[in-house]
Every structure is written in C-alpha cells, then in structure tokens.
Design a protein around this motif. Structure first.
Motif, short mmCIF file in Angstrom:
data_model
loop_
_atom_site.label_atom_id
_atom_site.label_comp_id
_atom_site.label_asym_id
_atom_site.label_seq_id
_atom_site.Cartn_x
_atom_site.Cartn_y
_atom_site.Cartn_z
N PHE B 118 -25.13 -67.49 -15.27
CA PHE B 118 -24.80 -66.93 -13.95
C PHE B 118 -24.12 -65.57 -14.07
CE2 PHE B 118 -21.64 -70.23 -15.20
CZ PHE B 118 -20.53 -69.43 -15.43
N GLU B 130 -18.92 -68.91 -11.89
CA GLU B 130 -19.93 -68.18 -11.14
C GLU B 130 -19.30 -67.50 -9.93
OE1 GLU B 130 -23.18 -70.57 -9.77
OE2 GLU B 130 -24.41 -68.80 -9.37
N GLN B 133 -24.76 -64.82 -6.68
CA GLN B 133 -26.14 -65.24 -6.94
C GLN B 133 -27.13 -64.13 -6.67
OE1 GLN B 133 -27.28 -68.87 -4.96
NE2 GLN B 133 -26.13 -70.13 -6.40
N CYS B 135 -27.89 -62.64 -3.81
CA CYS B 135 -28.74 -63.02 -2.67
C CYS B 135 -29.27 -61.79 -1.93
CB CYS B 135 -27.99 -63.94 -1.70
SG CYS B 135 -26.74 -63.10 -0.71
N SER B 150 -22.64 -68.60 -3.67
CA SER B 150 -22.58 -69.03 -5.07
C SER B 150 -21.52 -70.09 -5.32
CB SER B 150 -22.31 -67.84 -5.97
OG SER B 150 -21.09 -67.22 -5.61
N SER B 155 -24.04 -73.91 -0.17
CA SER B 155 -24.18 -72.54 0.37
C SER B 155 -23.98 -72.51 1.89
CB SER B 155 -25.54 -71.94 0.01
OG SER B 155 -25.63 -71.74 -1.38
#
Lengths: 341, 228
Positions: B118, B130, B133, B135, B150, B155
């Motif tokens: 991650f 983490e 992500q 996104c 994340s 989420s």
C-alpha cells in the motif's frame, strides 16, 4: 466517551409526501396510521429448499405486519433475499427485503430493485453489510460502491424523482418502495448515534430498525436525544428486540458482538432462571432459559410502548421463529390489524 | 511512500525453479525505507537463497545489485550490460519497479521478490499503515485529514457505521475506526456541521474502476522532435 461537545441539531423541515402516499405496502399503511407495528425476521437457508422458507414464513404469519429477509447476513452466503422474499410473500407474509452495499454496485442494486419491484416487493432495508472477513468467504472482494446513506438517497430519488442514480428516467416511473435503514443506538461514538439516525432521515429513510436493545436505560437516553432533534416526526423508529436463549448467549452478545450492550442485571436474571435445576438436566435448563428470555422480551416491549417516538418493534428471533407468536400475543400485539387499500 | 514486504522464501525459491544464475536487484527509494528491498535486504535474501538452494542440492547463484529508483528507466540502464549471464532478474522493487525492469529488458524474465502492499505511513519503527488508495478524487478536506477510502474497511463517506466500538473497527481489534477519528477531528476544528451533509455517491471513474490510469501533462511533455 468523547470530551468534546457535539453541537445542537434540529432536523431540517421535510418536504416529503405524506407517508401514506409513498408506497402501497401494508407496513406503510400501518405506519401512516400510527399503528404500533410489529416486524419480524426470516433468515433464508444456506441452500435452495423453498420449503424451509415457507415453514419459517408460516411461523410468522399473523404475528407480524411484515418480516425482514436478510441478505447474506453475517457475510455468509444464503438464498437471495429477493427470492426468499417472494416465497415468503406467497405464504402471505409481507417482506422487507434487506440489501447490502457489500455485495452489489449501483448497477446491480438498481437492477435487482427493478426486479424485486416487478415481483411485487414493496419494502426495502438499505444496509452497509457486515464485513466479509466475518463470513464464510473472507477472500471475497467487497464492493461498497455506495455507503448506506448514499444507498438510501439513491432509492429515495428512484421513488420521488423516478430516476436512476445516473439521472436517467426509469421507464414506467418511480419505484414506490418504502425505504428503511438500520440504526445502532449502542455503537460508538455514542454521542454520534442520534445524529446518524437523523442523517439517515435526511438521506431519505422512511423508517429505521434498530439493533437489538437490551439496555433500556441507555436506549431511553438515546431516544430522548432523537426525539429532541425532531427525528421521530420524520422517521418511523422500529426498535429491535429479541428473546435470549440462555445466560451464555446473553454473555456472548455482551462480550463478543460489536456494538451490543447487555446489562449485567439481564445476564443475572437469565442465570437465575435455572437456579435449582441440575446442570445435567439440559433440556429442562434450556426450557427455563427460553421461558425467561421470552418473559424479558415481553416486558421490554411493554416498556417500549411507553417511550416517546417509537413506532413499533422488530422482533428478531433468528432460528427461533416460533417464539415470535407467543411474544407478540403476551405483549398484547395480536391480532395484527390488516389495512386494505 | 510505497510499502512492501518480502514474499516467503519458499515462494521465491519456487519462482526460481530452473534458474542457475539470477540477479537480485534492490531499489534505493521506498522499499529501502520500509526495510523490504534495500541493499541490506538484497544481501540477506541473496545469501539465504544461495544457502537454501545449496542445501536442496540444486544451487542457484545469486548476484546482487541495487539501483536508486527502479521505477525509472535511466536508473536501471546500467544493469543492461551484464544481463546476458542471468536466467532471470529477481526484483526487490515494488510492483512498479518489477514492471519497469520487465518492460526495459523484455528478453529477461523478471520475478517479484516482494508483495507491494500500500501507500502508507511509518506509524512507528517497524509499523506501517495504509494512508491512500489513489482513488484520484481526494476528499481529505471533508474528513478532517483522515482518509475514509483507505482507512475505513467499508470506504464509508457519511460517518462511522454501527460496528465502531470504543474507537476500534469491528473488522480488526488493532485498527482504529477512521470515522471515529474523523468525528473527533471535525469537532476539534469546529466543522461538525459538515458531518451532517449527506456526501453524494462517489464518482469512482477516477479510481482504478475507470480503467487503466494515465496522467498527460502537455506543459511538461517533451515534443517528439526534441526527443533525442
């Protein structure tokens, strides 16, 4: 417990249509008429035998106004809630279909709702869904395209505006579904919980069903906040209750189920139910526990009826569906009123 | 940074089946900082492989190399000269590093020695968490600087779910509930009102859901005619 103060909040005025116009289900009509409603719950089988669903539906028939059909509850694969809901409906019990954000993206959700609606299903409960790590396919990919709040908003828009989430029109017009969400009064941050319920109302929930309540003192406190915010005027609050099966189950729920509180007094009462019964007499002990569990549940329902802002009870007796009728009966909730259109 | 960890030795050995001589290539950036693929880890892994395959009676010769940044071609270029003698390259870079080598040296098998985990943050020495992500549509301004994409197992975008207990996520007893932290931060910042706004459905097309992602910056691009 947070040391910070949460700001005051009042529900914004709602421009929603009257409850009676939103949907034509029996549950909607009863809620609209301010009847104290009774909902139950049916867990579909881990297989494909329709008779299992019918058997459970027959146990609930006449004791509840509608019953939830769980959707892969606890992230364990079971018969689809829509299919089981249809089987249940054919037995005369009105379904409340549960659907989670865990297993479907917005396309699948909307497609399945169109199908469910076409089959005559009218009540929906929108859930985030238990995480798959707790279930029987921990290696599964979860979806969570929408969260439960966005799911509520989408379905509410599908009804009120007759539009899909993308904004395109639904052919044939809106889905006149009664839309509900879940509420857990005992999760943390505790101060947040009334706000979350309010937010579900803002997102479009017509009703909520709560997690199982055993801690009446905490629950009264929560309901007071909820009523003060003006939430109960816009969202019908159906309280989750359920009979305990044993002192061990009560302890397990207290210690192991996230977001669940069971007061020590309740556990002691369950333990006391088998006082004087030899530990070898298992069947006798079980019967004594079950009788006490049912008794506690009945008392709770009677107390619930006195709390402001409560629209009904959701009796959860998973894998013990036969307990629902005696509970509803002793709590003075039978016969259930039927409101024809 | 990108956080990775080494694959189990036996898995790496099974990837090397049939190889007589391999080049283990570390990376001097992220995976050095997270102790997964730096000079030291290349040394330890190479020695382990030599000894272990020797004991098995089918020795693999492992040479060691490190590049400063395996995800960029110019840092990898010096490796090319000696590659002929190797049956494969064993990359201790992240997934980007492995693919850079594979693209750059298409005639060689490139094998991953690490699992890339991650984009994360070193919470304490030896602990990485983490944080992003990627996104492609950052919402940290709405969430008190804590990422729900994340850091929340579901989420969520609209507050803590019913599984938040004493600040801990129901999915894992050692994970803080991201939304509990967001609640606290928004209160601290006097922004709690924002928590009551229903955040609309996210447009995931900026994330991997929208297909393979690429950024083209014409302002920094070098025109074809100027490329040597």
């Amino acid at each position: 417990m947070s040391t910070m103060k949460y700001p005051a909040f009042t529900m914004p005025e709602s421009n929603a249509r009257p409850m009676s116009e939103r949907c034509d289900s029996n549950l909607t009509r009863l809620l609209a008429a301010d009847e104290f409603v009774v909902t139950g719950e049916l867990g579909p089988p881990k297989g494909h035998d329709a008779e299992e669903v019918r058997k459970k539906a027959r146990m609930l028939l006449g004791s509840v106004d509608a019953a939830n059909v769980t959707d892969n509850q606890a992230a364990v694969v079971r018969m689809s809630s829509i299919a089981a809901g249809l089987i249940m409906m054919n037995e005369g019990v009105e379904p409340i279909i549960q659907m989670t954000c865990r297993d479907r993206n917005r396309l699948a959700m909307q497609a399945d709702l169109l199908g469910a609606y076409a089959l005559g299903i009218r009540n929906l409960l929108c859930l985030s869904g238990d995480h798959q790590s707790h279930g029987n396919h921990p290696g599964a990919k979860n979806v969570h395209d929408l969260d439960s709040m966005q799911f509520l908003r989408m379905v509410s828009d599908m009804r009120e505006e007759g539009k899909f989430q993308c904004g395109e029109e639904i052919s044939g017009g809106g889905l006149q579904l009664l839309v509900g969400g879940a509420a857990n009064p005992f999760a943390d941050p505790a101060e947040w919980r009334p706000y979350r319920l309010a937010k579900k109302g803002i997102a479009g929930a017509d009703f909520v069903q709560t997690q199982l309540v055993y801690d009446m003192e905490c629950f009264r406190e929560y309901m007071k906040r909820v009523v003060d915010m003006g939430v109960a005027e816009q969202v019908k609050i159906i309280v989750g209750v359920g009979p305990l099966k044993s002192a061990g189950m009560a302890k397990f729920m207290r210690d192991r189920i996230p977001g669940m509180t069971v007061p020590d007094a309740t556990i002691e009462r369950m333990a006391g139910a088998v006082a004087g019964i030899d530990t070898e007499k298992k069947a006798e002990r079980s019967a004594a526990w079950k009788a006490e569990g049912i008794k506690i549940c009945i008392e709770q329902i009677q107390e619930m009826r006195e709390i402001e802002g409560i629209a009904g009870v959701h009796i959860m007796a998973i894998e013990w569906e036969e307990a629902v009728k005696p509970i509803a009966e002793a709590a003075g909730l039978l016969p259930r009123p039927i409101m024809e259109v | 940074m990108i956080v990775a960890e080494q694959k189990p030795l036996n898995e790496i050995k099974s990837m090397l089946k049939g190889c007589k001589k391999v080049l283990a290539v570390g990376c001097g950036t992220c995976v050095t900082v997270c102790f997964a693929g730096g000079r030291q880890e290349v040394g330890v892994l190479s020695a382990s492989l030599r000894m272990s395959t020797d004991l098995d009676g089918d020795v693999v010769n492992v040479d060691e190399a490190i590049v400063q940044r395996q995800c960029e071609a110019e840092y990898n270029a010096p490796l090319e000269a000696g590659l002929d003698e190797y049956d494969a390259i064993l990359s201790l870079g992240c997934g980007v590093g492995v693919q850079s080598l594979a693209q750059q040296f298409p005639e060689k098998r490139v094998l991953p020695a690490l699992n890339t985990k991650f984009m994360g943050y070193p919470a304490e020495h030896g602990v990485w968490e983490e944080r992003c992500q990627g996104c492609g549509n950052c919402v940290l301004h709405l969430t008190g600087g804590i990422c729900p994409v994340s850091r929340c197992a579901k989420s969520l975008f609209n507050g803590p779910c019913g599984g938040s207990q004493a600040g801990i996520c129901e999915v894992d007893a050692t994970t803080e509930c991201a939304w509990h932290l967001i609640c606290e931060n928004q209160l601290k910042l006097g922004l709690f009102d924002e928590m009551m706004e229903v955040q609309p459905a996210k447009d995931w097309s900026s994330a991997r859901d929208g297909g393979h992602r690429r950024i083209i910056r014409e302002d920094v691009r070098i025109p074809d005619e100027e490329k040597a």
